[in-house]
Scaffold this active site. Structure first.
Site, PDB file in Angstrom:
ATOM      1  N   GLY A  39      -1.307  -5.513  -8.922  1.00 29.13           N
ATOM      2  CA  GLY A  39      -1.829  -6.763  -8.382  1.00 29.13           C
ATOM      3  C   GLY A  39      -1.081  -7.229  -7.153  1.00 29.13           C
ATOM      4  N   HIS A  45      -3.400  -1.822  -0.534  1.00 31.59           N
ATOM      5  CA  HIS A  45      -4.168  -1.539  -1.745  1.00 31.59           C
ATOM      6  C   HIS A  45      -5.654  -1.369  -1.413  1.00 31.59           C
ATOM      7  CE1 HIS A  45      -0.806  -3.983  -3.711  1.00 31.59           C
ATOM      8  NE2 HIS A  45      -0.793  -2.865  -4.413  1.00 31.59           N
ATOM      9  N   GLN A  69       8.588  -0.228 -16.298  1.00 33.39           N
ATOM     10  CA  GLN A  69       9.121   0.389 -15.076  1.00 33.39           C
ATOM     11  C   GLN A  69      10.085  -0.524 -14.330  1.00 33.39           C
ATOM     12  OE1 GLN A  69       4.974   0.761 -13.384  1.00 33.39           O
ATOM     13  NE2 GLN A  69       6.018   0.407 -11.456  1.00 33.39           N
ATOM     14  N   GLN A 161       6.995   8.371  -6.078  1.00 36.12           N
ATOM     15  CA  GLN A 161       6.071   8.115  -7.198  1.00 36.12           C
ATOM     16  C   GLN A 161       4.856   9.053  -7.111  1.00 36.12           C
ATOM     17  OE1 GLN A 161       4.788   4.134  -8.894  1.00 36.12           O
ATOM     18  NE2 GLN A 161       3.120   4.431  -7.447  1.00 36.12           N
TER      19      GLN A 161
END
Ligand code: PAF
Length: 286
Positions: A39, A45, A69, A161
């Site tokens: 979010g 995004h 995390q 990641q």
């Protein structure tokens, strides 16, 4: 608008309701794209959403601030949460379903299984944030099992990641294409990040030195020079610009993240540094 007003797109709060929707799409032969997020959505995004939209018939975006995390002294409780504003943006970008499970839905009492990825997690964020990638790998495995998308888009802003997710998907034989999305930057080069909201105006001015330093050091590295003095000069430049700490500025193999002495193969220059209390990360291809 009151908090009780309905959101401007369909929202699934439970795994069961998500599976119902996605199952119907799948039964109709539709291709499903997925963008996992925490979010506080920004243009970075939304560019991932556009990539999913262009490659799939239906798009699911998740918003879940994943507690596993975050380290004990990290920003889980103050991480920005703005579901209504996020939902409006997702609706405007043609997202078909927002998946926003609760923490209890994601981690019911008694759950004890975690996913750990080796190798690519050994350095950089893996050292600075112990346990972080296990939290990411666990939640991403669960999200991929819950949504069962044909493709999922992950931003290159979190380059390590992205490699962790690719490794995990290969090692666990997950049937999903992982699509990398280029980093979106502000006019002065700062990579878009939900954590940029933490920056005071003074810190925001200092933060511009991060992309400038990355691009300067990367251009020197592309000339084939030894990395060590350039990395040292880069660290000094960041501290002089007002960063309080440089946790790493490293040249690494673009696939394995093994450290490199010079850019003699596809490489990535990665940085983590603190300005005020805010920790920023960024990276560029070399
Ligand atoms: O990049 C993020 O926002 C998160 O790490 C992710 C992939 C949504 C997992 O919680």
């Amino acid at each position: 608008m009151s908090d009780a007003a309905p959101l401007p797109l369909p929202v699934a709060r439970s795994i069961a309701s998500l599976r119902q929707t996605v199952g119907d799409w799948r039964a109709n032969g539709l291709r499903i794209g997925f963008v996992p997020t925490m979010g506080a959505l920004h243009a970075g995004h939304l560019s991932l959403v556009e990539m999913a939209r262009a490659r799939a018939d239906r798009v699911v975006v998740s918003i879940f601030v994943n507690p596993t995390q975050f380290g004990p002294s990290e920003d889980f409780s103050k991480y920005p949460r703005q579901e209504r504003a996020d939902a409006a943006r997702l609706a405007a970008f043609g997202v078909d379903v927002l998946y926003a499970p609760t923490v209890d839905e994601m981690y019911p009492a008694g759950a004890t299984t975690a996913v750990t990825v080796g190798g690519v997690t050994d350095r950089l964020e893996g050292v600075c944030r112990p346990g972080h990638f296990s939290g990411v790998a666990t939640v991403v495995t669960k999200l991929l099992n819950q949504v069962r998308p044909d493709l999922a888009v992950f931003g290159e802003k979190d380059y390590q990641q992205l490699l962790v997710v690719r490794r995990m998907v290969a090692d666990l034989d997950l049937a999903v294409d992982i699509v990398p999305g280029p980093t979106v930057r502000e006019a002065d080069g700062l990579a878009m990040s939900s954590r940029n909201a933490y920056l005071s105006s003074e810190d925001r001015a200092v933060a511009a030195a991060l992309p400038a330093t990355l691009s300067f050091v990367a251009s020197q590295l592309r000339g084939g020079l030894d990395a060590a003095p350039l990395l040292e000069a880069g660290r000094t430049r960041l501290l002089k610009a007002g960063f309080s700490e440089v946790q790493y500025l490293d040249l690494a193999d673009a696939e394995t993240l093994a450290p490199l002495d010079r850019a003699d193969r596809p490489a990535r220059l990665l940085v983590a540094a603190k300005v005020g209390a805010t920790r920023l990360i960024d990276n560029v291809a070399v």
